[in-house]
Design a protein around this motif. Sequence first.
Motif, PDB file in Angstrom:
ATOM      1  N   LYS A   1     -10.734  -3.496 -30.480  1.00  0.00           N
ATOM      2  CA  LYS A   1      -9.900  -3.562 -31.686  1.00  0.00           C
ATOM      3  C   LYS A   1     -10.245  -4.771 -32.552  1.00  0.00           C
ATOM      4  CE  LYS A   1      -5.791  -2.095 -29.169  1.00  0.00           C
ATOM      5  NZ  LYS A   1      -4.479  -2.605 -28.875  1.00  0.00           N
ATOM      6  N   CYS A   2     -11.006  -5.698 -32.012  1.00  0.00           N
ATOM      7  CA  CYS A   2     -11.221  -6.972 -32.730  1.00  0.00           C
ATOM      8  C   CYS A   2     -12.392  -6.859 -33.701  1.00  0.00           C
ATOM      9  CB  CYS A   2     -11.486  -8.096 -31.718  1.00  0.00           C
ATOM     10  SG  CYS A   2     -11.785  -9.674 -32.545  1.00  0.00           S
ATOM     11  N   PRO A   3     -12.114  -6.967 -34.996  1.00  0.00           N
ATOM     12  CA  PRO A   3     -13.204  -6.824 -35.966  1.00  0.00           C
ATOM     13  C   PRO A   3     -14.209  -7.982 -35.911  1.00  0.00           C
ATOM     14  CG  PRO A   3     -11.168  -7.441 -37.067  1.00  0.00           C
ATOM     15  CD  PRO A   3     -10.812  -7.197 -35.640  1.00  0.00           C
ATOM     16  N   GLU A   4     -13.801  -9.084 -35.294  1.00  0.00           N
ATOM     17  CA  GLU A   4     -14.710 -10.241 -35.192  1.00  0.00           C
ATOM     18  C   GLU A   4     -15.538 -10.177 -33.904  1.00  0.00           C
ATOM     19  OE1 GLU A   4     -14.671 -12.221 -37.745  1.00  0.00           O
ATOM     20  OE2 GLU A   4     -12.807 -11.486 -38.642  1.00  0.00           O
ATOM     21  N   ASN A   5     -15.323  -9.146 -33.118  1.00  0.00           N
ATOM     22  CA  ASN A   5     -16.028  -9.015 -31.823  1.00  0.00           C
ATOM     23  C   ASN A   5     -15.874 -10.253 -30.945  1.00  0.00           C
ATOM     24  OD1 ASN A   5     -17.096  -6.400 -32.252  1.00  0.00           O
ATOM     25  ND2 ASN A   5     -18.598  -7.312 -33.658  1.00  0.00           N
ATOM     26  N   LEU A   6     -14.686 -10.809 -30.945  1.00  0.00           N
ATOM     27  CA  LEU A   6     -14.471 -12.013 -30.131  1.00  0.00           C
ATOM     28  C   LEU A   6     -14.413 -11.648 -28.648  1.00  0.00           C
ATOM     29  CD1 LEU A   6     -11.694 -13.910 -32.158  1.00  0.00           C
ATOM     30  CD2 LEU A   6     -14.171 -14.161 -32.282  1.00  0.00           C
ATOM     31  N   ASP A   7     -14.878 -12.573 -27.833  1.00  0.00           N
ATOM     32  CA  ASP A   7     -14.734 -12.415 -26.379  1.00  0.00           C
ATOM     33  C   ASP A   7     -13.328 -12.921 -26.041  1.00  0.00           C
ATOM     34  OD1 ASP A   7     -14.811 -12.446 -23.672  1.00  0.00           O
ATOM     35  OD2 ASP A   7     -16.572 -13.744 -23.489  1.00  0.00           O
ATOM     36  N   ILE A   8     -12.339 -12.082 -26.308  1.00  0.00           N
ATOM     37  CA  ILE A   8     -10.943 -12.528 -26.256  1.00  0.00           C
ATOM     38  C   ILE A   8     -10.556 -13.095 -24.882  1.00  0.00           C
ATOM     39  CG2 ILE A   8      -8.527 -11.768 -26.495  1.00  0.00           C
ATOM     40  CD1 ILE A   8      -9.482  -9.881 -28.739  1.00  0.00           C
ATOM     41  N   PRO A   9     -10.897 -12.443 -23.757  1.00  0.00           N
ATOM     42  CA  PRO A   9     -10.483 -13.010 -22.461  1.00  0.00           C
ATOM     43  C   PRO A   9     -11.013 -14.431 -22.253  1.00  0.00           C
ATOM     44  CG  PRO A   9     -11.183 -10.737 -22.176  1.00  0.00           C
ATOM     45  CD  PRO A   9     -11.522 -11.110 -23.588  1.00  0.00           C
TER      46      PRO A   9
ATOM     47  N   LYS B   1     -14.154 -17.910 -34.294  1.00  0.00           N
ATOM     48  CA  LYS B   1     -12.962 -18.067 -35.142  1.00  0.00           C
ATOM     49  C   LYS B   1     -12.132 -16.782 -35.147  1.00  0.00           C
ATOM     50  CE  LYS B   1     -12.124 -18.137 -39.945  1.00  0.00           C
ATOM     51  NZ  LYS B   1     -12.634 -18.429 -41.277  1.00  0.00           N
ATOM     52  N   CYS B   2     -10.877 -16.923 -34.787  1.00  0.00           N
ATOM     53  CA  CYS B   2      -9.940 -15.796 -34.874  1.00  0.00           C
ATOM     54  C   CYS B   2      -9.453 -15.721 -36.312  1.00  0.00           C
ATOM     55  CB  CYS B   2      -8.764 -16.009 -33.921  1.00  0.00           C
ATOM     56  SG  CYS B   2      -7.423 -14.844 -34.222  1.00  0.00           S
ATOM     57  N   SER B   3      -9.637 -14.568 -36.935  1.00  0.00           N
ATOM     58  CA  SER B   3      -9.286 -14.446 -38.356  1.00  0.00           C
ATOM     59  C   SER B   3      -7.814 -14.096 -38.560  1.00  0.00           C
ATOM     60  CB  SER B   3     -10.163 -13.388 -39.010  1.00  0.00           C
ATOM     61  OG  SER B   3      -9.926 -12.132 -38.386  1.00  0.00           O
ATOM     62  N   GLN B   4      -7.038 -14.018 -37.483  1.00  0.00           N
ATOM     63  CA  GLN B   4      -5.588 -13.779 -37.577  1.00  0.00           C
ATOM     64  C   GLN B   4      -5.264 -12.425 -38.208  1.00  0.00           C
ATOM     65  OE1 GLN B   4      -2.896 -16.538 -36.665  1.00  0.00           O
ATOM     66  NE2 GLN B   4      -4.662 -16.299 -35.323  1.00  0.00           N
ATOM     67  N   CYS B   5      -6.059 -11.421 -37.850  1.00  0.00           N
ATOM     68  CA  CYS B   5      -5.797 -10.087 -38.417  1.00  0.00           C
ATOM     69  C   CYS B   5      -4.737  -9.334 -37.622  1.00  0.00           C
ATOM     70  CB  CYS B   5      -7.084  -9.271 -38.464  1.00  0.00           C
ATOM     71  SG  CYS B   5      -7.661  -8.781 -36.824  1.00  0.00           S
ATOM     72  N   TYR B   6      -4.468  -9.727 -36.419  1.00  0.00           N
ATOM     73  CA  TYR B   6      -3.442  -9.141 -35.540  1.00  0.00           C
ATOM     74  C   TYR B   6      -3.787  -7.728 -35.063  1.00  0.00           C
ATOM     75  CZ  TYR B   6      -0.033 -12.954 -35.950  1.00  0.00           C
ATOM     76  OH  TYR B   6       0.598 -14.161 -35.863  1.00  0.00           O
ATOM     77  N   ALA B   7      -5.036  -7.302 -35.239  1.00  0.00           N
ATOM     78  CA  ALA B   7      -5.401  -5.940 -34.829  1.00  0.00           C
ATOM     79  C   ALA B   7      -5.391  -5.771 -33.311  1.00  0.00           C
ATOM     80  CB  ALA B   7      -6.778  -5.582 -35.381  1.00  0.00           C
ATOM     81  N   CYS B   8      -5.467  -6.867 -32.560  1.00  0.00           N
ATOM     82  CA  CYS B   8      -5.538  -6.779 -31.088  1.00  0.00           C
ATOM     83  C   CYS B   8      -4.189  -6.461 -30.443  1.00  0.00           C
ATOM     84  CB  CYS B   8      -6.103  -8.075 -30.519  1.00  0.00           C
ATOM     85  SG  CYS B   8      -5.332  -9.536 -31.205  1.00  0.00           S
ATOM     86  N   LEU B   9      -3.109  -6.560 -31.181  1.00  0.00           N
ATOM     87  CA  LEU B   9      -1.786  -6.276 -30.599  1.00  0.00           C
ATOM     88  C   LEU B   9      -1.480  -4.779 -30.698  1.00  0.00           C
ATOM     89  CD1 LEU B   9       0.363  -9.264 -31.870  1.00  0.00           C
ATOM     90  CD2 LEU B   9      -0.864  -9.022 -29.699  1.00  0.00           C
TER      91      LEU B   9
ATOM     92  N   ILE C   1      -1.766 -12.633 -28.568  1.00  0.00           N
ATOM     93  CA  ILE C   1      -3.165 -13.092 -28.673  1.00  0.00           C
ATOM     94  C   ILE C   1      -3.429 -13.832 -29.986  1.00  0.00           C
ATOM     95  CG2 ILE C   1      -5.595 -12.346 -28.703  1.00  0.00           C
ATOM     96  CD1 ILE C   1      -4.685  -9.923 -26.944  1.00  0.00           C
ATOM     97  N   PRO C   2      -3.013 -13.293 -31.142  1.00  0.00           N
ATOM     98  CA  PRO C   2      -3.323 -14.021 -32.383  1.00  0.00           C
ATOM     99  C   PRO C   2      -2.696 -15.414 -32.424  1.00  0.00           C
ATOM    100  CG  PRO C   2      -2.625 -11.774 -32.856  1.00  0.00           C
ATOM    101  CD  PRO C   2      -2.367 -11.997 -31.402  1.00  0.00           C
ATOM    102  N   GLU C   3      -1.477 -15.547 -31.904  1.00  0.00           N
ATOM    103  CA  GLU C   3      -0.825 -16.863 -31.955  1.00  0.00           C
ATOM    104  C   GLU C   3      -1.520 -17.833 -30.992  1.00  0.00           C
ATOM    105  OE1 GLU C   3       0.983 -18.222 -34.048  1.00  0.00           O
ATOM    106  OE2 GLU C   3       1.945 -19.922 -33.052  1.00  0.00           O
ATOM    107  N   VAL C   4      -1.886 -17.341 -29.811  1.00  0.00           N
ATOM    108  CA  VAL C   4      -2.617 -18.208 -28.874  1.00  0.00           C
ATOM    109  C   VAL C   4      -3.918 -18.675 -29.535  1.00  0.00           C
ATOM    110  CG1 VAL C   4      -3.859 -18.264 -26.680  1.00  0.00           C
ATOM    111  CG2 VAL C   4      -1.635 -17.108 -26.815  1.00  0.00           C
ATOM    112  N   LEU C   5      -4.614 -17.747 -30.188  1.00  0.00           N
ATOM    113  CA  LEU C   5      -5.907 -18.126 -30.772  1.00  0.00           C
ATOM    114  C   LEU C   5      -5.755 -18.917 -32.067  1.00  0.00           C
ATOM    115  CD1 LEU C   5      -8.195 -15.089 -29.881  1.00  0.00           C
ATOM    116  CD2 LEU C   5      -7.689 -17.165 -28.586  1.00  0.00           C
ATOM    117  N   ARG C   6      -4.622 -18.776 -32.718  1.00  0.00           N
ATOM    118  CA  ARG C   6      -4.353 -19.674 -33.868  1.00  0.00           C
ATOM    119  C   ARG C   6      -4.255 -21.112 -33.369  1.00  0.00           C
ATOM    120  NH1 ARG C   6      -0.032 -22.165 -36.920  1.00  0.00           N
ATOM    121  NH2 ARG C   6       1.434 -21.726 -35.228  1.00  0.00           N
TER     122      ARG C   6
HETATM  123  S1  SF4 Z   1      -8.432 -11.848 -31.638  1.00  0.00           S
HETATM  124 FE1  SF4 Z   1      -9.598 -10.510 -33.019  1.00  0.00          FE
HETATM  125  S2  SF4 Z   1      -8.226  -8.757 -33.387  1.00  0.00           S
HETATM  126 FE2  SF4 Z   1      -6.960 -10.424 -32.552  1.00  0.00          FE
HETATM  127  S3  SF4 Z   1      -6.166 -11.501 -34.346  1.00  0.00           S
HETATM  128 FE3  SF4 Z   1      -8.030 -12.575 -33.714  1.00  0.00          FE
HETATM  129  S4  SF4 Z   1      -9.639 -11.660 -34.969  1.00  0.00           S
HETATM  130 FE4  SF4 Z   1      -7.911 -10.245 -35.062  1.00  0.00          FE
END
Ligand code: SF4
Length: 375
Positions: A347-355, A281-289, A297-302
Amino acid sequence: MQYRRFGKTNLSLSVFSLGTMRYLGSKEVAQQTISLAVELGINHIETARGYGSSEEHLGGAIASGSVSRDQVYITTKIPPTPDATSMRRYINESLERLNLDYLDCLGIHGLNTWEHLDWVKAEDGCMHAVQEAVIDGRVRHVGFSTHGSLELILAAINTDLFEFVNIHYYYFFQRHAAAIERALEKDMGIFIISPADKGGKLYTAPSKLQEICHPFTPLELNYRFLLSNSRITTLSVGPATPEELIEPLRIADSVDKLTQDEIEALQRLENQLSLSLGADKCSQCYACLPCPENINIPEVLRLRNLAVAYDMTDYGQYRYGMFENAGHWFPGMKANKFTECGECLPKCPENLDIPTLLYDTHEQLKGKAGRRLWG
Ligand code: SF4
């Protein structure tokens, strides 16, 4: 219909405003829709220079007497311009098309980029012409609409040039809560853009979402989420036909605090989000930008959150398809443009595997290219 004070404009607006983006084609349908809206208590009609024939149709309705000038407040929106001369001409052209001597509200349409904000702040930029129009009475109140970032919206609010903001904020997108707070501190009116469509394509909600929201409809629950917040002035409703006004306006008097049943339905939505996405789950914190590849990234994951949790794939495809196709109205590259740079990962506090999640979202939501409804 309930009415609320539109911030420091001191206008008393109906909690639903008629948005005229969708009925671009037919003068008759436009006039019927406007007449019904007024009959049902709507006293604020919104159009834009960019909405095809919308200004002419509204002007036609006023000229024909099917809507009386003193029954409605009229807002039109004009894009920001780098110079005052163009804006001066655009204001006069809008007044002419609308058959009006004055606009109740003028919105700078799509203050979406830092360059737009520079134009607005420039001494000889578009606001020079807007302020002239305020002084000579062609415009009574000034605001802006935006599809920009939270940081840009806050900066625009902080200029103190505006009396209202037209903004994206919905149950499924609460990123701009801080902008609403700031606007309220400035006593600005809050006008929400298209909660039914941009807020989740809720006219055609998937059955999974409908089941979670039951006994409410997803559309109704989103409207109630917004209307129960007394600090929000008005929501735009953009019917293509008069009939499409009926369902939204059923709840135009339901502006009290959320009921226990509504709170429980919203809690079920939260639970479903957490359960279905688990550790993804992406918490929408926007720290990755910012992303070096300019992926939002946050909008894609939303969009991924909503597709996985509630089957909102259709909405996800609609919004995702706008990346790379709608310019500054929906900026950012598609998620398949990611590289293995890995800048976002620490940068991701959720430790998501963003790629991996970006790749998965692209596979789920890639479809035909989207575009804006107008222009
Ligand atoms: S991918 Fe991680 S850092 Fe970026 S918005 Fe989601 S939770 Fe936050």
